[in-house]
Write an enzyme that holds these catalytic residues in place. Structure first.
Site, PDB file in Angstrom:
ATOM      1  N   MET A 210       0.501  -1.360   0.159  1.00  0.00           N
ATOM      2  CA  MET A 210       0.058  -0.163   0.070  1.00  0.00           C
ATOM      3  C   MET A 210       1.129   1.059  -0.163  1.00  0.00           C
ATOM      4  SD  MET A 210      -2.903  -1.453  -0.229  1.00  0.00           S
ATOM      5  CE  MET A 210      -3.547  -0.250  -0.052  1.00  0.00           C
ATOM      6  N   ARG A 211       1.819   1.406   0.022  1.00  0.00           N
ATOM      7  CA  ARG A 211       2.947   2.311  -1.223  1.00  0.00           C
ATOM      8  C   ARG A 211       3.257   2.281  -2.054  1.00  0.00           C
ATOM      9  NH1 ARG A 211       3.097   5.033   4.271  1.00  0.00           N
ATOM     10  NH2 ARG A 211       3.684   3.460   5.554  1.00  0.00           N
TER      11      ARG A 211
ATOM     12  N   ASN B 139       1.430  -5.424 -10.723  1.00  0.00           N
ATOM     13  CA  ASN B 139       0.651  -4.637  -9.007  1.00  0.00           C
ATOM     14  C   ASN B 139      -0.338  -5.354  -9.330  1.00  0.00           C
ATOM     15  OD1 ASN B 139      -0.102  -3.753  -6.694  1.00  0.00           O
ATOM     16  ND2 ASN B 139      -1.593  -2.084  -8.114  1.00  0.00           N
TER      17      ASN B 139
ATOM     18  N   HIS C   3      -4.798  -3.968  -8.853  1.00  0.00           N
ATOM     19  CA  HIS C   3      -5.660  -3.251  -7.971  1.00  0.00           C
ATOM     20  C   HIS C   3      -7.338  -3.925  -8.086  1.00  0.00           C
ATOM     21  CE1 HIS C   3      -6.130   0.458  -7.379  1.00  0.00           C
ATOM     22  NE2 HIS C   3      -7.821   1.129  -7.777  1.00  0.00           N
TER      23      HIS C   3
HETATM   24  C1  GAR Z   1      -6.076  -6.577  -2.275  1.00  0.00           C
HETATM   25  O1  GAR Z   1      -7.343  -6.342  -2.169  1.00  0.00           O
HETATM   26  C2  GAR Z   1      -5.344  -5.222  -3.231  1.00  0.00           C
HETATM   27  O2  GAR Z   1      -6.020  -5.368  -4.433  1.00  0.00           O
HETATM   28  C3  GAR Z   1      -5.373  -4.603  -2.547  1.00  0.00           C
HETATM   29  O3  GAR Z   1      -5.105  -4.663  -1.389  1.00  0.00           O
HETATM   30  C4  GAR Z   1      -5.187  -6.267  -0.893  1.00  0.00           C
HETATM   31  C5  GAR Z   1      -4.665  -6.864  -0.277  1.00  0.00           C
HETATM   32  O4  GAR Z   1      -4.920  -8.254   0.125  1.00  0.00           O
HETATM   33  N1  GAR Z   1      -4.303  -3.725  -3.334  1.00  0.00           N
HETATM   34  C6  GAR Z   1      -4.372  -2.201  -3.954  1.00  0.00           C
HETATM   35  O5  GAR Z   1      -4.954  -1.543  -2.593  1.00  0.00           O
HETATM   36  C7  GAR Z   1      -2.982  -1.841  -4.038  1.00  0.00           C
HETATM   37  N2  GAR Z   1      -3.718  -0.231  -4.412  1.00  0.00           N
HETATM   38  P1  GAR Z   1      -4.267  -9.180   0.946  1.00  0.00           P
HETATM   39  O6  GAR Z   1      -3.468  -8.508   1.229  1.00  0.00           O
HETATM   40  O7  GAR Z   1      -5.068  -9.941   1.258  1.00  0.00           O
HETATM   41  O8  GAR Z   1      -3.846  -9.876  -1.040  1.00  0.00           O
END
Ligand code: GAR
Length: 243
Positions: A135-136, A157, A159
């Site tokens: 998340m960075r 990545n 998203h």
């Molecule tokens: C996931 O939904 C991913 O798409 C999102 O964080 C979650 C992580 O879940 N990523 C973002 O928002 C990136 N900007 P996880 O830790 O269980 O894989």
């Protein structure tokens, strides 16, 4: 024996996508192996998942770096190869015309954190870096040092929205609150913007009138766990075919 893709991974939290990738490497759906998992936050569940799978882990504590810099910006020891004007000209994360001090603080604290990440990552000689709920945002300082072959993307990545709709930190929340009837997830390469890089794959799902935000997240995550390994395997096949 087929060459295996050397995959590095960065996370911030629960690591369910990381788990899907670990499992796909183990069962042969991805011709690759995860060689490390790094986190910007200590003690998250994703680190435990990696350790359980025998994967090296490390933490670069972004929050602490940023907090220390807030107390004393001069305490930041910038990397020797950090060129502020160059990175500022390339970056597309903060709009030109924004408060100059804010841009300076952002780029300098991130360069310090990103140098620490690079010091950990470089010895592993990876073919691909996957962001799995990291998340960075990453600045050109980091991106150019991972994408060291000009024009070749090496950072992927996932998203939680159908880009280019709803970039940012809460894709499913933004999709749900907008009242969309279709949600989805996107795998893309990282470029200098926020969630703007070339799209590799997407998957969509229906949002029913009765669905809550939690249901939307569950539907989306279930698709992420399929889509991300498929996109990594697509990359692995393309790379291996070049060897
Ligand atoms: C996931 O939904 C991913 O798409 C999102 O964080 C979650 C992580 O879940 N990523 C973002 O928002 C990136 N900007 P996880 O830790 O269980 O894989």
């Amino acid at each position: 024996m087929k060459k295996k893709l050397r995959i590095g991974s960065l996370i911030s939290g629960g690591g369910t996508n990381l788990q899907a990738i670990i499992d796909s490497c183990a069962n042969g759906k991805i011709y690759g192996e995860i060689v490390f998992t790094g986190s910007d936050t200590p003690d998250v569940k994703g680190l435990e998942r990696a350790q359980k799978a025998g994967i090296d882990t490390f933490v670069v504590d972004y929050k602490k770096i940023i907090q220390d810099a807030k107390e004393n910006l001069n305490s930041l020891v910038l990397p020797n190869d950090f060129n502020f004007d160059d990175i500022k000209a390339k970056q597309q994360l903060i709009k030109n015309g924004a408060d100059g001090k804010k841009i300076e603080f952002f780029l300098k604290t991130r360069a310090v954190a990103e140098r620490m990440l690079l010091d950990k990552i470089e010895p592993y000689k990876i073919d691909l870096l996957v962001l799995a709920g990291f998340m960075r945002t990453l600045t050109p300082y980091f991106i150019d040092r991972v994408n060291w072959v000009k024009g070749e993307h090496k950072i992927m990545n996932i998203h939680p929205a159908l880009l280019p709709a709803f970039p940012g930190t809460d894709g499913y929340g933004d999709t749900f609150r907008y009242g969309c009837k279709v949600g989805g997830c996107t795998v893309h390469f990282i470029d200098y913007g926020e969630d703007t890089g070339p799209i590799i794959g997407q998957r969509a799902f229906q949002i029913e009138d009765k669905d809550t935000l939690d249901i939307v997240k569950q539907k989306g995550l279930a698709l992420e766990w399929q889509l991300y390994p498929e996109c990594i395997q697509k990359f692995a096949k393309a790379l291996i075919s070049k060897l």
